[in-house]
Design a protein around this motif. Structure first.
Motif, mmCIF file in Angstrom:
data_model
loop_
_atom_site.group_PDB
_atom_site.id
_atom_site.type_symbol
_atom_site.label_atom_id
_atom_site.label_comp_id
_atom_site.label_asym_id
_atom_site.label_seq_id
_atom_site.Cartn_x
_atom_site.Cartn_y
_atom_site.Cartn_z
ATOM 1 N N LEU A 174 12.819 14.683 66.783
ATOM 2 C CA LEU A 174 13.237 13.875 65.632
ATOM 3 C C LEU A 174 13.436 12.411 65.984
ATOM 4 O O LEU A 174 13.197 11.532 65.166
ATOM 5 N N PHE A 175 13.909 12.160 67.204
ATOM 6 C CA PHE A 175 14.332 10.797 67.529
ATOM 7 C C PHE A 175 14.142 10.518 69.010
ATOM 8 O O PHE A 175 14.241 11.414 69.849
ATOM 9 N N TYR A 176 13.920 9.239 69.327
ATOM 10 C CA TYR A 176 13.787 8.762 70.699
ATOM 11 C C TYR A 176 14.428 7.384 70.742
ATOM 12 O O TYR A 176 13.962 6.457 70.086
ATOM 13 N N GLY A 177 15.543 7.254 71.453
ATOM 14 C CA GLY A 177 16.213 5.954 71.507
ATOM 15 C C GLY A 177 17.545 6.026 72.210
ATOM 16 O O GLY A 177 17.754 6.859 73.084
ATOM 17 N N ASP A 178 18.492 5.134 71.784
ATOM 18 C CA ASP A 178 19.780 5.082 72.461
ATOM 19 C C ASP A 178 20.734 6.182 71.992
ATOM 20 O O ASP A 178 20.490 6.858 71.001
ATOM 21 N N ASN A 179 21.841 6.331 72.729
ATOM 22 C CA ASN A 179 22.771 7.434 72.517
ATOM 23 C C ASN A 179 23.447 7.394 71.144
ATOM 24 O O ASN A 179 23.586 8.415 70.475
ATOM 25 N N LYS A 180 23.862 6.223 70.707
ATOM 26 C CA LYS A 180 24.575 6.112 69.438
ATOM 27 C C LYS A 180 23.690 6.542 68.269
ATOM 28 O O LYS A 180 24.099 7.336 67.420
ATOM 29 N N GLU A 181 22.478 6.042 68.230
ATOM 30 C CA GLU A 181 21.556 6.414 67.146
ATOM 31 C C GLU A 181 21.167 7.889 67.243
ATOM 32 O O GLU A 181 21.017 8.560 66.218
ATOM 33 N N ALA A 182 21.017 8.397 68.465
ATOM 34 C CA ALA A 182 20.685 9.814 68.639
ATOM 35 C C ALA A 182 21.795 10.698 68.079
ATOM 36 O O ALA A 182 21.525 11.707 67.422
ATOM 37 N N SER A 183 23.046 10.309 68.303
ATOM 38 C CA SER A 183 24.182 11.074 67.773
ATOM 39 C C SER A 183 24.194 11.051 66.248
ATOM 40 O O SER A 183 24.483 12.070 65.603
ATOM 41 N N GLU A 184 23.882 9.904 65.667
ATOM 42 C CA GLU A 184 23.839 9.801 64.202
ATOM 43 C C GLU A 184 22.736 10.675 63.618
ATOM 44 O O GLU A 184 22.933 11.368 62.620
ATOM 45 N N VAL A 185 21.561 10.637 64.231
ATOM 46 C CA VAL A 185 20.441 11.464 63.760
ATOM 47 C C VAL A 185 20.792 12.942 63.896
ATOM 48 O O VAL A 185 20.524 13.743 63.006
ATOM 49 N N PHE A 186 21.427 13.302 64.997
ATOM 50 C CA PHE A 186 21.836 14.680 65.243
ATOM 51 C C PHE A 186 22.801 15.172 64.160
ATOM 52 O O PHE A 186 22.638 16.260 63.603
ATOM 53 N N LYS A 187 23.819 14.368 63.868
ATOM 54 C CA LYS A 187 24.799 14.737 62.839
ATOM 55 C C LYS A 187 24.141 14.831 61.459
ATOM 56 O O LYS A 187 24.433 15.735 60.678
ATOM 57 N N ASP A 188 23.269 13.882 61.159
ATOM 58 C CA ASP A 188 22.555 13.897 59.878
ATOM 59 C C ASP A 188 21.691 15.151 59.755
ATOM 60 O O ASP A 188 21.664 15.808 58.720
ATOM 61 N N TYR A 189 21.018 15.509 60.831
ATOM 62 C CA TYR A 189 20.163 16.701 60.824
ATOM 63 C C TYR A 189 21.000 17.968 60.615
ATOM 64 O O TYR A 189 20.659 18.815 59.801
ATOM 65 N N GLU A 190 22.095 18.090 61.371
ATOM 66 C CA GLU A 190 22.900 19.310 61.287
ATOM 67 C C GLU A 190 23.532 19.509 59.916
ATOM 68 O O GLU A 190 23.826 20.636 59.534
ATOM 69 N N SER A 191 23.739 18.429 59.176
ATOM 70 C CA SER A 191 24.313 18.577 57.832
ATOM 71 C C SER A 191 23.285 19.087 56.823
ATOM 72 O O SER A 191 23.657 19.543 55.746
ATOM 73 N N LYS A 192 21.998 19.047 57.173
ATOM 74 C CA LYS A 192 20.951 19.416 56.218
ATOM 75 C C LYS A 192 20.192 20.702 56.580
ATOM 76 O O LYS A 192 19.670 21.367 55.702
ATOM 77 N N TYR A 193 20.097 21.049 57.860
ATOM 78 C CA TYR A 193 19.241 22.156 58.291
ATOM 79 C C TYR A 193 19.996 23.119 59.199
ATOM 80 O O TYR A 193 21.040 22.771 59.750
ATOM 81 N N THR A 194 19.419 24.303 59.371
ATOM 82 C CA THR A 194 20.069 25.335 60.187
ATOM 83 C C THR A 194 19.364 25.609 61.512
ATOM 84 O O THR A 194 19.891 26.344 62.332
#
Length: 129
Positions: free
Chosen positions: A62-82
């Motif tokens: 889903l993502f390739y970059g720094d830690n802060k943005e990776a955490s945001e993408v991770f949280k956004d993903y987990e709120s939508k998918y299983t």
């Protein structure tokens, strides 16, 4: 009539005796001698499966970059998918991966669903380990 019921009684007793003899003849014991290495291999495979260390599995990136943005993408993903997700660190960047699919077809189905919210998602070629 009386003779007929006596014959039926004798026939029933005969069938019961034959059935009992047949059932008692089928009671057998089976002994299986298994090499100790088989149980060790099964334990090792279970550990590797749980730790996702077995290769030839498909994941969606889903993502390739720094830690802060990776955490945001991770949280956004987990709120939508299983599907299970994880953040992996490969110097100097972080990657967000989704799933552990057995074949490309399963991964493609999930990717089509995930691309609605993450248009940059793709399936990298699986690594052999």
């Amino acid at each position: 009539m009386r003779k007929l019921s006596r014959n039926n009684l004798i026939f029933t007793c005969f069938l019961t005796a034959v059935s009992y003899a047949n059932l008692s003849a089928q009671n057998a014991e089976i002994n299986i001698n298994q090499d100790e290495k088989i149980s060790k291999l099964l334990e090792l495979k279970t550990e590797m499966s749980e730790g996702n260390k077995i290769g030839d599995r498909y994941k969606i990136q889903l993502f390739y970059g720094d830690n802060k943005e990776a955490s945001e993408v991770f949280k956004d993903y987990e709120s939508k998918y299983t599907y299970p997700a994880m953040i992996d660190y490969e110097t100097p960047n972080y990657k967000v991966y989704v799933g552990n699919f057995r074949n490309r077809l399963e991964a493609d189905r999930a990717l089509r669903e995930i691309k609605e919210n993450f248009p940059g998602a793709f399936i990298p070629k699986p690594k052999r380990r």
